[in-house]
Design an enzyme around this catalytic site. Structure first.
Site, PDB file in Angstrom:
ATOM      1  CB  SER A 144      82.702  52.674 -11.002  1.00 40.10           C
ATOM      2  OG  SER A 144      81.655  53.609 -10.760  1.00 40.10           O
ATOM      3  CE  LYS A 203      74.802  56.789   4.795  1.00 45.82           C
ATOM      4  NZ  LYS A 203      73.399  56.504   5.179  1.00 45.82           N
ATOM      5  CG  ASN A 212      78.122  63.609  -6.583  1.00 38.02           C
ATOM      6  OD1 ASN A 212      78.528  62.499  -6.252  1.00 38.02           O
ATOM      7  ND2 ASN A 212      76.855  63.818  -6.951  1.00 38.02           N
ATOM      8  CG  HIS A 257      72.821  62.501  -9.833  1.00 35.88           C
ATOM      9  ND1 HIS A 257      72.451  61.957  -8.625  1.00 35.88           N
ATOM     10  CD2 HIS A 257      71.695  62.569 -10.577  1.00 35.88           C
ATOM     11  CE1 HIS A 257      71.150  61.715  -8.637  1.00 35.88           C
ATOM     12  NE2 HIS A 257      70.671  62.063  -9.815  1.00 35.88           N
TER      13      HIS A 257
HETATM   14  N1  LIG Z   1      76.432  68.293   0.527  1.00 36.20           N
HETATM   15  C1  LIG Z   1      76.266  67.381  -0.470  1.00 36.20           C
HETATM   16  N2  LIG Z   1      76.536  66.090  -0.223  1.00 36.20           N
HETATM   17  C2  LIG Z   1      76.399  65.174  -1.222  1.00 36.20           C
HETATM   18  C3  LIG Z   1      75.923  65.559  -2.511  1.00 36.20           C
HETATM   19  C4  LIG Z   1      75.663  66.947  -2.751  1.00 36.20           C
HETATM   20  O1  LIG Z   1      75.287  67.358  -3.887  1.00 36.20           O
HETATM   21  N3  LIG Z   1      75.851  67.822  -1.702  1.00 36.20           N
HETATM   22  N4  LIG Z   1      75.709  64.600  -3.512  1.00 36.20           N
HETATM   23  C5  LIG Z   1      75.564  63.250  -3.005  1.00 36.20           C
HETATM   24  C6  LIG Z   1      75.448  62.209  -4.062  1.00 36.20           C
HETATM   25  N5  LIG Z   1      74.070  61.988  -4.402  1.00 36.20           N
HETATM   26  C7  LIG Z   1      73.666  62.276  -5.645  1.00 36.20           C
HETATM   27  O2  LIG Z   1      74.483  62.408  -6.589  1.00 36.20           O
HETATM   28  C8  LIG Z   1      73.127  61.481  -3.427  1.00 36.20           C
HETATM   29  C9  LIG Z   1      73.551  60.619  -2.508  1.00 36.20           C
HETATM   30  C10 LIG Z   1      72.651  60.142  -1.532  1.00 36.20           C
HETATM   31  C11 LIG Z   1      71.363  60.521  -1.487  1.00 36.20           C
HETATM   32  C12 LIG Z   1      70.440  59.982  -0.423  1.00 36.20           C
HETATM   33  O3  LIG Z   1      69.274  60.296  -0.411  1.00 36.20           O
HETATM   34  N6  LIG Z   1      70.993  59.148   0.514  1.00 36.20           N
HETATM   35  C13 LIG Z   1      70.176  58.535   1.544  1.00 36.20           C
HETATM   36  C14 LIG Z   1      70.934  57.367   2.165  1.00 36.20           C
HETATM   37  C15 LIG Z   1      71.302  56.321   1.152  1.00 36.20           C
HETATM   38  C16 LIG Z   1      72.172  55.209   1.724  1.00 36.20           C
HETATM   39  O4  LIG Z   1      72.509  55.221   2.894  1.00 36.20           O
HETATM   40  O5  LIG Z   1      72.543  54.326   0.928  1.00 36.20           O
HETATM   41  C17 LIG Z   1      69.950  59.511   2.682  1.00 36.20           C
HETATM   42  O6  LIG Z   1      70.814  60.396   2.882  1.00 36.20           O
HETATM   43  O7  LIG Z   1      68.957  59.277   3.362  1.00 36.20           O
HETATM   44  C18 LIG Z   1      70.933  61.408  -2.452  1.00 36.20           C
HETATM   45  C19 LIG Z   1      71.810  61.884  -3.435  1.00 36.20           C
HETATM   46  C20 LIG Z   1      76.672  62.890  -2.040  1.00 36.20           C
HETATM   47  N7  LIG Z   1      76.707  63.875  -0.975  1.00 36.20           N
HETATM   48  N1  LIG Z   2      73.852  59.909  -6.128  1.00 36.56           N
HETATM   49  C1  LIG Z   2      75.049  59.344  -6.335  1.00 36.56           C
HETATM   50  C2  LIG Z   2      74.823  58.180  -7.259  1.00 36.56           C
HETATM   51  O1  LIG Z   2      73.725  57.709  -7.394  1.00 36.56           O
HETATM   52  N2  LIG Z   2      75.932  57.784  -7.876  1.00 36.56           N
HETATM   53  C3  LIG Z   2      75.891  56.691  -8.813  1.00 36.56           C
HETATM   54  O2  LIG Z   2      76.035  55.483  -8.115  1.00 36.56           O
HETATM   55  C4  LIG Z   2      76.775  54.579  -8.936  1.00 36.56           C
HETATM   56  C5  LIG Z   2      77.909  54.083  -8.056  1.00 36.56           C
HETATM   57  O3  LIG Z   2      78.462  52.986  -8.585  1.00 36.56           O
HETATM   58  P1  LIG Z   2      79.815  52.431  -7.886  1.00 36.56           P
HETATM   59  O4  LIG Z   2      79.554  52.264  -6.434  1.00 36.56           O
HETATM   60  O5  LIG Z   2      80.022  51.110  -8.621  1.00 36.56           O
HETATM   61  O6  LIG Z   2      80.894  53.430  -8.197  1.00 36.56           O
HETATM   62  C6  LIG Z   2      77.291  55.350 -10.149  1.00 36.56           C
HETATM   63  O7  LIG Z   2      76.520  55.048 -11.281  1.00 36.56           O
HETATM   64  C7  LIG Z   2      77.050  56.802  -9.769  1.00 36.56           C
HETATM   65  O8  LIG Z   2      76.644  57.629 -10.838  1.00 36.56           O
END
Ligand SMILES: Nc1nc2c(c(=O)[nH]1)N[C@@H](CN(C=O)c1ccc(C(=O)N[C@@H](CCC(=O)O)C(=O)O)cc1)CN2
Ligand SMILES: NCC(=O)N[C@@H]1O[C@H](COP(=O)([O-])[O-])[C@@H](O)[C@H]1O
Length: 207
Positions: A20, A98, A114, A116
């Site tokens: 999105s 990831k 990013n 959040h």
């Molecule tokens: N180096 C960085 N990489 C990413 C960041 C960051 O700040 N530094 N932000 C994330 C996005 N994010 C929060 O905004 C976020 C994404 C994923 C996870 C998480 O715990 N993921 C799980 C797996 C989930 C899945 O496979 O659907 C995991 O890694 O075990 C936490 C926060 C993007 N990358």
């Molecule tokens: N940590 C990252 C995270 O949680 N991101 C959040 O996932 C949704 C993705 O929606 P989308 O797949 O429809 O764009 C969005 O709301 C975004 O803020």
């Protein structure tokens, strides 16, 4: 001023699901709100709606996942190679679930954003993504929530905050109603943050 300086900034995206944020930013490019052009999108999910949208828009696309690259270093290198192959200058994470690796972070230092779905530093970090974040906000009894755009650094959700939205948490809110209220702010917030980043990159030192 070289030709490259005058060219719109080339944007790349990483998305796990709907993309999105990428869609809102691409629409702002078409509308002339951003002096940029979306050129590439990679996803860790081969069936993601974001990948289908990017293909339909004519962006370069790739499925880059731990299933294809079990070695984290190799996956990081494949992501970096894909972005550089398409001349990406700024990297936008759009619901990418990831951790981004050290090679890509180093190559794009200061040029990775990013979004959040909470007001960081509240409800951020490993394990907190998507609806888990909204559930955490409700469980904590917070009176407000919102979204945060931040620079991406090695630590999950630890990078410098660039912009935040603020929404009330209302009595009777569910994960679904709170998600909808927060997501309604995300597109404009992300466009505003990308605009500020492009300005700082295109005219370093000007306010
Ligand atoms: N180096 C960085 N990489 C990413 C960041 C960051 O700040 N530094 N932000 C994330 C996005 N994010 C929060 O905004 C976020 C994404 C994923 C996870 C998480 O715990 N993921 C799980 C797996 C989930 C899945 O496979 O659907 C995991 O890694 O075990 C936490 C926060 C993007 N990358
Ligand atoms: N940590 C990252 C995270 O949680 N991101 C959040 O996932 C949704 C993705 O929606 P989308 O797949 O429809 O764009 C969005 O709301 C975004 O803020």
């Amino acid at each position: 001023m070289t030709e490259k300086d005058l060219a719109p900034t080339r944007l790349g995206f990483l998305a796990s699901h709907g993309g999105s944020g990428a869609r809102a930013i691409a629409a702002a490019c078409v509308a002339g709100e951003l002096d940029a052009v979306p050129v590439a999108l990679a996803s860790n999910n081969s069936g993601s709606a974001a990948l289908a949208w990017a293909r339909a828009e004519g962006l370069a696309t790739a499925h880059l996942s731990s299933a294809r690259f079990p070695d984290a270093e190799a996956l990081d290198a494949a992501i970096l190679d894909f972005l550089q192959q398409h001349g990406v200058e700024v990297l936008i994470l759009s619901g990418y679930m990831k951790a981004l690796g050290p090679q890509t972070l180093a190559a794009y230092a200061g040029r990775v954003l990013n979004i959040h779905p909470s007001r960081l530093p509240r409800h951020g970090g490993p394990g907190l993504y998507g609806d888990r974040v909204h559930a955490a906000v409700l469980a904590a009894g917070d009176a407000e929530s919102g979204a945060t755009v931040h620079q991406v650094t090695a630590g999950i959700d630890e990078g410098p905050v660039l912009a935040q939205s603020r929404v009330p948490v209302l009595p009777g809110d569910t994960v679904e109603t709170l998600r909808a209220r927060v997501q309604a702010t995300e597109g404009p917030l992300y466009v505003q943050a990308v605009q500020a980043l492009l300005h700082s990159l295109q005219r370093p030192g000007t306010p």
